[in-house]
Write a protein that holds these residues in place. Structure first.
Motif, mmCIF file in Angstrom:
data_model
loop_
_atom_site.group_PDB
_atom_site.id
_atom_site.type_symbol
_atom_site.label_atom_id
_atom_site.label_comp_id
_atom_site.label_asym_id
_atom_site.label_seq_id
_atom_site.Cartn_x
_atom_site.Cartn_y
_atom_site.Cartn_z
ATOM 1 N N ASP A 285 -4.260 -21.035 17.071
ATOM 2 C CA ASP A 285 -5.248 -20.226 16.350
ATOM 3 C C ASP A 285 -5.062 -18.740 16.662
ATOM 4 N N GLU A 286 -4.835 -18.435 17.940
ATOM 5 C CA GLU A 286 -4.614 -17.044 18.329
ATOM 6 C C GLU A 286 -3.347 -16.494 17.695
ATOM 7 N N GLN A 287 -2.305 -17.326 17.623
ATOM 8 C CA GLN A 287 -1.060 -16.889 17.006
ATOM 9 C C GLN A 287 -1.224 -16.647 15.508
ATOM 10 N N LYS A 288 -2.053 -17.462 14.862
ATOM 11 C CA LYS A 288 -2.319 -17.244 13.435
ATOM 12 C C LYS A 288 -3.043 -15.921 13.207
ATOM 13 N N ARG A 289 -4.016 -15.620 14.083
ATOM 14 C CA ARG A 289 -4.720 -14.338 13.959
ATOM 15 C C ARG A 289 -3.751 -13.174 14.171
ATOM 16 N N ARG A 290 -2.837 -13.341 15.126
ATOM 17 C CA ARG A 290 -1.857 -12.293 15.372
ATOM 18 C C ARG A 290 -0.926 -12.128 14.177
ATOM 19 N N ALA A 291 -0.536 -13.249 13.559
ATOM 20 C CA ALA A 291 0.343 -13.182 12.389
ATOM 21 C C ALA A 291 -0.349 -12.469 11.231
ATOM 22 N N THR A 292 -1.648 -12.749 11.046
ATOM 23 C CA THR A 292 -2.405 -12.075 9.985
ATOM 24 C C THR A 292 -2.446 -10.577 10.235
ATOM 25 N N ARG A 293 -2.705 -10.196 11.494
ATOM 26 C CA ARG A 293 -2.744 -8.777 11.830
ATOM 27 C C ARG A 293 -1.372 -8.154 11.631
ATOM 28 N N SER A 294 -0.319 -8.858 12.026
ATOM 29 C CA SER A 294 1.028 -8.325 11.902
ATOM 30 C C SER A 294 1.395 -8.104 10.441
ATOM 31 N N LEU A 295 1.001 -9.060 9.566
ATOM 32 C CA LEU A 295 1.273 -8.907 8.141
ATOM 33 C C LEU A 295 0.528 -7.704 7.582
ATOM 34 N N ARG A 296 -0.755 -7.597 7.915
ATOM 35 C CA ARG A 296 -1.540 -6.475 7.388
ATOM 36 C C ARG A 296 -1.027 -5.142 7.926
ATOM 37 N N ASP A 297 -0.607 -5.125 9.187
ATOM 38 C CA ASP A 297 -0.027 -3.904 9.732
ATOM 39 C C ASP A 297 1.264 -3.544 8.997
ATOM 40 N N GLY A 298 2.053 -4.566 8.668
ATOM 41 C CA GLY A 298 3.294 -4.314 7.938
ATOM 42 C C GLY A 298 3.037 -3.727 6.565
ATOM 43 N N ILE A 299 2.054 -4.274 5.856
ATOM 44 C CA ILE A 299 1.714 -3.742 4.532
ATOM 45 C C ILE A 299 1.120 -2.342 4.656
ATOM 46 N N ASP A 300 0.337 -2.128 5.712
ATOM 47 C CA ASP A 300 -0.224 -0.792 5.922
ATOM 48 C C ASP A 300 0.883 0.223 6.174
ATOM 49 N N ARG A 301 1.941 -0.187 6.871
ATOM 50 C CA ARG A 301 3.074 0.729 7.076
ATOM 51 C C ARG A 301 3.735 1.068 5.740
ATOM 52 N N VAL A 302 3.830 0.074 4.845
ATOM 53 C CA VAL A 302 4.381 0.340 3.519
ATOM 54 C C VAL A 302 3.517 1.363 2.788
ATOM 55 N N LEU A 303 2.197 1.182 2.844
ATOM 56 C CA LEU A 303 1.290 2.108 2.169
ATOM 57 C C LEU A 303 1.378 3.504 2.780
ATOM 58 N N THR A 304 1.570 3.572 4.096
ATOM 59 C CA THR A 304 1.760 4.871 4.750
ATOM 60 C C THR A 304 3.022 5.544 4.235
ATOM 61 N N ASP A 305 4.096 4.754 4.063
ATOM 62 C CA ASP A 305 5.331 5.301 3.506
ATOM 63 C C ASP A 305 5.116 5.802 2.073
ATOM 64 N N LEU A 306 4.342 5.046 1.288
ATOM 65 C CA LEU A 306 4.072 5.477 -0.090
ATOM 66 C C LEU A 306 3.242 6.754 -0.116
ATOM 67 N N GLN A 307 2.283 6.846 0.793
ATOM 68 C CA GLN A 307 1.515 8.092 0.874
ATOM 69 C C GLN A 307 2.431 9.264 1.170
ATOM 70 N N SER A 308 3.398 9.062 2.072
ATOM 71 C CA SER A 308 4.321 10.157 2.397
ATOM 72 C C SER A 308 5.146 10.548 1.176
ATOM 73 N N MET A 309 5.532 9.570 0.360
ATOM 74 C CA MET A 309 6.343 9.862 -0.816
ATOM 75 C C MET A 309 5.560 10.658 -1.858
ATOM 76 N N PHE A 310 4.344 10.224 -2.150
ATOM 77 C CA PHE A 310 3.560 10.938 -3.161
ATOM 78 C C PHE A 310 3.009 12.255 -2.611
ATOM 79 N N ARG A 311 2.867 12.350 -1.308
ATOM 80 C CA ARG A 311 2.544 13.645 -0.695
ATOM 81 C C ARG A 311 3.688 14.613 -0.935
ATOM 82 N N ASP A 312 4.950 14.129 -0.832
ATOM 83 C CA ASP A 312 6.105 14.969 -1.143
ATOM 84 C C ASP A 312 6.067 15.443 -2.589
ATOM 85 N N VAL A 313 5.652 14.554 -3.502
ATOM 86 C CA VAL A 313 5.565 14.925 -4.915
ATOM 87 C C VAL A 313 4.569 16.070 -5.107
#
Length: 382
Positions: A285-313
Motif C-alpha cells: 500500500d505504501e509503495q502504491k502511494r509512492r508510485a502515485t506521487r512519483s507519477l504526479r511529480d513526473g507529470i508536474d515536471r512536464v508541466l514545469t517544462d511547458l511553462q518554461s517553453m511558453f515563458r520563452d515565447v
C-alpha cells in the motif's frame, strides 16, 4: 578548515548566508529558536541544509561520528519525515508531535525535520500548532517548503523563516560537471532546462534518455493543432511519465519487499505465511502511494517544462531573447511568438498553472492534460 569543522555543512552548496545563520544559532543555546522554516525552490538544497543543521544541533562540536549518524539519518535523536505520498497524513503528523516530546537520548537536542511541509492540509497543520508554539526546551522543529505562502498563517507565525537563494545556471552547471564529469556544455544545458534544480539537472546531465524524452515532449506539444493531436500527445506524456515513475520505483520496491521477507526469516521464493501477509500488504500500500506521487511529480515536471517553453515565447513576443531556457527550440518558438498574440500565450500559461493545481486535487492526469492541450491548440480555455 579541518574535516570535523566542515563536516555538517560539506554537502551544502551555494548558501553561505544561510549556513552562517544556522551555525550561529547552533552555537548559541540561550538564543536558540525552536521552530524553523527553510524555504526555497525545489532543488535549492532545503533538505540538505536541514540535515546539516540537525547534525550541528545534535552532535557536540568535534563529534564527527555523531554528525555522520545524523547525516545518515540513523541518530536516535533525529526524526525526519520524508513523505512520498500525495499529502502528509494526520497519522504521520501526530507521530512526529508525539516524538517531539521525548528528551534527547544521546545528543544536545532532539530534532524533528518535516520535508515537504507544504503537503499538509489544514487539519494536519492544526495538529502541529501547539507543538510548534510550545516545544520542549531541547526539541527543535525544522520544516521545509518552497515558500512561506505554502503554509497556513498560523504555522508561519510560529516559526523563524530562513529563505535560500537561487543559484545561477552557470554555478549549477559547474557543480554538476564537477560531480559527474560530464562536459560543461551538457551540464549548462541541463542546468538551464532544470531551471537550476540541482537534482533534476544532475539527472538530465547523466541520462541521455531523460533529455530525449524532454525534447520529444516539448516538440510534441508544439505540434498540437487540434483535439485529436491533444488526445494523442496527452496519452504519450502520461505514458512516458508512467514508465519513468516505474523505472524510479521498481528497483526500490523489490528491494524493500526482499528486505522485509528476509527480516522475518522467509527464504526467497517461499510461500508467505498468513502472519506476514498483513505486513506485506501494508508495504505494498505504501509503495502504491509512492508510485502515485512519483507519477504526479513526473507529470508536474512536464508541466514545469511547458511553462518554461511558453515563458520563452512571451519573452520573444516582447523582444527579449538573452535568457531563454529552451534555446534549442528558438526557431520554433520565434515562429510561435510571431503567430500568437501575447494574450493567447498568457492564456496557455494560465491553463498550465491551473492544470498543476488540478493534479494536486487528484484530477485524472490524462483528462487534465487533454484539456490543457486543447487550450494550446485553440487559445481558449475549454
Amino acid at each position: 578548515m579541518d574535516a570535523v569543522a566542515t563536516l555538517p555543512w560539506a554537502d551544502v552548496w551555494g548558501q553561505d548566508e544561510a549556513v552562517a545563520t544556522l551555525q550561529a544559532a547552533a552555537a548559541d543555546p540561550a538564543g536558540m529558536t525552536h521552530a524553523w522554516l527553510i524555504t526555497g525552490p525545489p532543488g535549492s538544497g532545503r533538505s540538505t541544509l536541514a540535515a546539516a543543521f540537525a547534525a550541528a544541533l545534535i552532535a557536540e562540536p568535534g563529534d564527527e561520528n555523531g554528525m555522520r549518524q545524523v547525516l545518515a539519518g540513523v541518530h536516535p535523536d533525529l526524526t525526519a519525515l520524508r513523505t512520498e505520498g500525495v499529502i502528509i497524513s494526520i497519522k504521520d503528523a501526530r507521530a512526529l508531535v508525539e516524538r517531539s516530546y521525548f528528551s534527547p537520548s544521546l545528543g544536545r537536542y532532539r530534532v524533528i525535520i518535516m520535508e515537504d511541509a507544504d503537503r499538509m492540509v489544514e487539519r494536519t497543520s492544526n495538529v502541529l500548532l501547539k507543538a510548534l508554539e510550545e516545544p520542549p526546551e531541547r526539541t527543535v522543529w525544522i520544516l521545509c517548503a518552497p515558500s512561506e505562502a505554502d503554509l497556513l498563517p498560523t504555522i508561519r507565525s510560529r516559526v523563524r523563516v530562513l529563505r535560500l537563494r537561487e543559484p545561477d545556471v552557470d554555478d549549477v552547471a559547474r557543480l554538476i560537471s564537477q560531480r559527474t564529469g560530464v562536459n560543461l556544455a551538457i551540464a549548462e544545458q541541463s542546468a538551464r532546462h532544470a531551471q537550476r534544480h540541482i537534482g533534476m539537472a544532475q539527472r538530465l546531465a547523466t541520462d541521455d534518455a531523460a533529455r530525449a524524452r524532454r525534447d520529444d515532449t516539448l516538440r510534441g506539444v508544439l505540434s498540437v493543432r487540434g483535439v485529436g493531436d491533444a488526445v494523442e500527445v496527452a496519452g504519450r506524456v502520461v505514458q512516458a511519465a508512467t514508465e519513468d515513475a516505474k523505472t524510479l520505483t521498481a528497483e526500490r520496491d523489490e528491494l524493500e519487499r526482499a528486505t522485509l521477507l528476509r527480516t522475518v526469516g522467509i527464504a526467497e521464493g517461499a510461500a508467505v505465511p498468513p502472519a506476514v501477509r498483513s505486513q506485506l500488504s501494508a508495504l505494498e500500500d505504501e509503495q502504491k502511494r509512492r508510485a502515485t506521487r512519483s507519477l504526479r511529480d513526473g507529470i508536474d515536471r512536464v508541466l514545469t517544462d511547458l511553462q518554461s517553453m511558453f515563458r520563452d515565447v512571451v519573452l520573444l513576443q516582447f523582444g527579449r531573447d538573452t535568457d531563454l531556457i529552451n534555446r534549442e527550440l528558438e526557431s520554433d518558438l520565434r515562429a510561435l511568438a510571431a503567430a500568437w498574440s501575447p494574450q493567447r500565450t498568457m492564456t496557455v500559461l494560465d491553463q498550465i498553472a491551473a492544470t498543476r493545481r488540478n493534479l494536486e486535487q487528484n484530477v485524472a492526469p490524462t483528462l487534465a492534460l487533454e484539456s490543457m492541450l486543447v487550450t494550446v491548440a485553440s487559445g481558449r480555455i475549454p
